[in-house]
Scaffold this motif. Structure first.
Motif, short mmCIF file in Angstrom:
data_model
loop_
_atom_site.label_atom_id
_atom_site.label_comp_id
_atom_site.label_asym_id
_atom_site.label_seq_id
_atom_site.Cartn_x
_atom_site.Cartn_y
_atom_site.Cartn_z
N UNK A 103 0.84 -1.04 0.08
CA UNK A 103 0.06 0.49 0.42
C UNK A 103 0.69 1.60 0.12
N UNK A 104 2.34 1.54 0.17
CA UNK A 104 2.73 1.91 -0.18
C UNK A 104 4.29 2.33 -1.49
N UNK A 105 3.50 1.25 -2.57
CA UNK A 105 4.30 1.56 -3.81
C UNK A 105 4.29 3.14 -4.56
N UNK A 106 3.73 4.04 -4.49
CA UNK A 106 4.58 5.36 -4.14
C UNK A 106 5.42 5.18 -3.97
N UNK A 107 6.63 4.97 -2.64
CA UNK A 107 7.11 5.39 -2.32
C UNK A 107 8.41 4.33 -2.01
N UNK A 108 8.16 3.03 -2.74
CA UNK A 108 9.07 2.32 -2.71
C UNK A 108 9.71 1.93 -4.74
N UNK A 109 11.12 2.31 -4.31
CA UNK A 109 11.50 2.48 -5.63
C UNK A 109 12.89 1.60 -5.64
N UNK A 110 12.98 1.08 -6.49
CA UNK A 110 13.68 -0.15 -6.45
C UNK A 110 15.42 0.24 -6.80
N UNK A 471 20.52 -31.17 -6.63
CA UNK A 471 20.15 -30.27 -5.92
C UNK A 471 20.29 -29.02 -5.72
N UNK A 472 19.52 -28.62 -6.24
CA UNK A 472 19.56 -27.03 -6.69
C UNK A 472 20.28 -25.74 -5.33
N UNK A 473 21.23 -25.46 -5.39
CA UNK A 473 21.44 -24.58 -4.15
C UNK A 473 20.40 -23.68 -3.68
N UNK A 474 19.80 -23.48 -2.43
CA UNK A 474 18.17 -22.94 -2.11
C UNK A 474 19.04 -21.91 -1.87
N UNK A 475 20.24 -21.08 -2.19
CA UNK A 475 20.62 -19.87 -1.92
C UNK A 475 20.07 -19.10 -3.04
N UNK A 476 20.17 -19.72 -4.01
CA UNK A 476 19.03 -19.89 -5.51
C UNK A 476 17.83 -18.33 -4.95
N UNK A 477 16.88 -19.50 -4.21
CA UNK A 477 15.61 -18.75 -4.08
C UNK A 477 15.60 -17.46 -3.29
N UNK A 478 16.88 -17.15 -2.68
CA UNK A 478 16.47 -15.79 -2.27
C UNK A 478 16.64 -14.64 -2.97
N UNK A 479 17.68 -15.04 -4.09
CA UNK A 479 17.86 -13.54 -5.46
C UNK A 479 16.37 -13.99 -6.07
N UNK A 480 16.22 -15.24 -6.70
CA UNK A 480 15.04 -15.18 -7.50
C UNK A 480 13.96 -13.93 -6.71
N UNK A 481 13.72 -14.69 -5.63
CA UNK A 481 12.30 -14.10 -4.92
C UNK A 481 12.48 -12.36 -4.63
N UNK A 482 13.99 -12.36 -4.42
CA UNK A 482 14.16 -10.78 -3.98
C UNK A 482 13.79 -9.90 -5.39
N UNK A 483 14.35 -10.53 -6.80
CA UNK A 483 14.27 -9.87 -7.88
C UNK A 483 12.70 -9.72 -8.31
N UNK A 484 11.88 -10.96 -8.02
CA UNK A 484 10.67 -10.89 -8.86
C UNK A 484 9.89 -9.68 -7.76
N UNK A 485 10.56 -9.34 -6.45
CA UNK A 485 9.33 -8.89 -5.68
C UNK A 485 9.78 -7.23 -6.13
N UNK A 486 10.63 -7.50 -6.65
CA UNK A 486 11.11 -5.93 -6.69
C UNK A 486 10.15 -5.14 -8.07
N UNK A 487 10.17 -6.24 -8.68
CA UNK A 487 9.36 -6.41 -10.11
C UNK A 487 8.16 -5.99 -9.93
N UNK A 488 7.70 -6.85 -8.75
CA UNK A 488 6.14 -7.13 -8.95
C UNK A 488 5.79 -5.18 -8.28
N UNK A 489 6.76 -4.76 -7.39
CA UNK A 489 5.83 -3.30 -6.76
C UNK A 489 6.46 -2.12 -8.80
N UNK A 490 7.42 -3.02 -8.90
CA UNK A 490 7.66 -1.17 -10.11
C UNK A 490 6.67 -0.79 -10.98
#
Length: 490
Positions: A103-110, A471-490
């Motif tokens: 709800x604060x999207x106008x103030x969230x800048x990637x 087994x895929x390194x699970x730390x990749x999930x952190x990078x993917x989730x952050x990227x996708x989350x930032x895009x969702x707010x742009x």
């Protein structure tokens, strides 16, 4: 637990009125979360000073958030529970706040991220602080206050909370099992429900099992249990444990196959690019289904087992050390430099365990969005303090929790399973089936790469290695989730 737009100019003449679920005054408005368990009290008897409190409708303990307004100034203060976050942003004489970051999207800048918070997120070195990923957007941490004036927004932190530094010796004749049972039942009976229709997160583990037993003893009108089944052999054992607990407690149960809702699945919040918190939980897709099911059954509150691991942990508050983080080879130069600051600007020691508060921030806004109020009895301050004082032998391996399940008449394989459930198989499926295509897209275009937080060459090498790895390194999930989350707010 509230959202608002507060203009300093409107505080000169407080003429608050209700309209459509909001309190409105000029261009300002205040709105509580749409949850029946909460009540917002507005007291303007001492105008122009106006006091607003958000609290559970039955509990008489500390407020979750309090707002005091007078000409030229507004002050927000948080209680100890931290059930949901409150985010704040100030711009041009207006204070914006909400428990829902989107709800604060106008103030969230990637392009205006806080480097040390990004580095914490990418390396799984999460810290409890007023800083968020976004410059100018603050979290009101537990017991903190924020003052809003013509000079801007200032955050004031409390003194560190006092804790029991070492376990104590039990007095002769004291039964810790009876003491825990009494405390837990009392906390649960205070639940703010008007209809008596409640939900219980029931994984089949010791934490949620103990909460479930206390919910049964509290005798609510209608109880629904919800659980994510992990699949495979571990999932079959989990399913049997859940069935035994459900039958013992007499709950109406809903089991949801987590493998059908892994991270990045096509019908989930990330794949659909719905606006969401980039620092949200890995398993948001699966838990979103749980929350939807609870709302569809009209559960007013959801009891969770959050906090069980933390209150059973054995360490001295004076000698506790953070684990050594796992190396993240795909960090960019900007993130590497920021690693030196991951332990700076932290909130003081809170009343509740830090990991519990951070988990609340990731999980609980989703419950509020669904109109369900989350209650975590194991993280109640009285139970936290009781467990801090308890001798280690009662906490080691969750001994007291497991004995309480045995005493309820449930079999040993429920009280102390040989193979507890975990989300690793679900995470692997999500990464392999849906995460790798996200990574491929990031190799073509990425916010985090462009800003210098990820190294594109190292990321490409990780992609090549993941394709062939068992087994895929699970730390990749952190990078993917952050990227996708930032895009969702742009």
């Amino acid at each position: 637990m509230l959202s608002m737009r507060l203009c300093l100019a409107d505080l000169q003449e407080p003429r608050w009125r209700t309209e459509g679920g909001r309190w409105i005054n000029g261009e300002s408005w205040i709105e509580p979360a749409n949850v029946s368990a909460l009540v917002m009290e507005v007291n303007d008897d001492r105008a122009p000073r106006v006091r607003v409190r958000v609290k559970e409708c039955k509990r008489e303990e500390a407020d979750f958030v309090e707002l005091t307004m007078e000409p030229g100034q507004a002050c927000l203060s948080a209680g100890v529970f931290g059930t949901a976050p409150l985010y704040l942003a100030e711009r041009a004489g207006v204070l914006h706040a909400s428990w829902d970051l989107t709800l604060l999207r106008p103030h969230l800048r990637a392009d205006r991220l806080v480097p040390r918070v990004v580095a914490r997120t990418l390396t799984r070195q999460h810290r409890y602080a007023s800083e968020t990923l976004f410059e100018g957007v603050h979290r009101l941490t537990e017991r903190a206050s924020a003052t809003f004036t013509s000079s801007g927004l200032r955050i004031h932190h409390p003194e560190p909370a006092e804790h029991v530094l070492e376990p104590r010796t039990l007095r002769p004749g004291v039964d810790p099992l009876a003491a825990l049972d009494g405390l837990l039942t009392e906390v649960i009976r205070q639940a703010p429900t008007a209809t008596g229709c409640v939900g219980v997160e029931l994984s089949g583990g010791a934490d949620s099992g103990n909460v479930a037993l206390a919910v049964k003893a509290a005798r609510f009108f209608e109880v629904h249990s919800f659980g994510l089944l992990m699949g495979g052999s571990v999932g079959r054992q989990q399913e049997e444990r859940r069935r035994a607990l459900v039958e013992h407690c007499g709950f109406h149960d809903t089991a949801i196959p987590a493998m059908q809702h892994p991270p990045f699945c096509p019908d989930g919040v990330r794949a659909l690019c719905k606006p969401h918190d980039p620092a949200g939980a890995f398993y948001q897709e699966a838990f979103d289904v749980v929350r939807e099911q609870a709302a569809s059954r009209r559960c007013e509150i959801m009891f969770t087992g959050s906090g069980g691991d933390e209150i059973n942990a054995h360490h001295s508050r004076r000698q506790a050390e953070l684990p050594t983080p796992e190396p993240v080879p795909w960090l960019g130069d900007k993130a590497v430099r920021a690693l030196a600051e991951v332990n700076e600007h932290l909130a003081p020691i809170p009343v509740l365990p830090v990991p519990t508060l951070m988990a609340f921030g990731m999980h609980n806004p989703g419950f509020l969005r669904a109109g369900v109020w989350p209650v975590s009895p194991l993280a109640h301050p009285r139970i936290v303090r009781f467990m801090e004082q308890l001798p280690h032998e009662h906490k080691h391996g969750k001994a007291l929790f497991r004995e309480r399940i045995r005493q309820a008449g449930l079999p040993e394989w429920v009280a102390a399973p040989a193979e507890p459930e975990n989300f690793l198989t679900v995470l692997e499926k999500g990464l392999r089936s849906y995460g790798l295509p996200v990574l491929d897209d990031m190799l073509r275009e990425s916010v985090l790469v462009d800003l210098g937080y990820l190294d594109p060459k190292a990321l490409a090498q990780a992609r090549d290695g993941a394709a062939a790895a068992p087994v895929i390194p699970d730390l990749l999930c952190d990078a993917l989730a952050l990227e996708v989350g930032l895009r969702s707010l742009m």
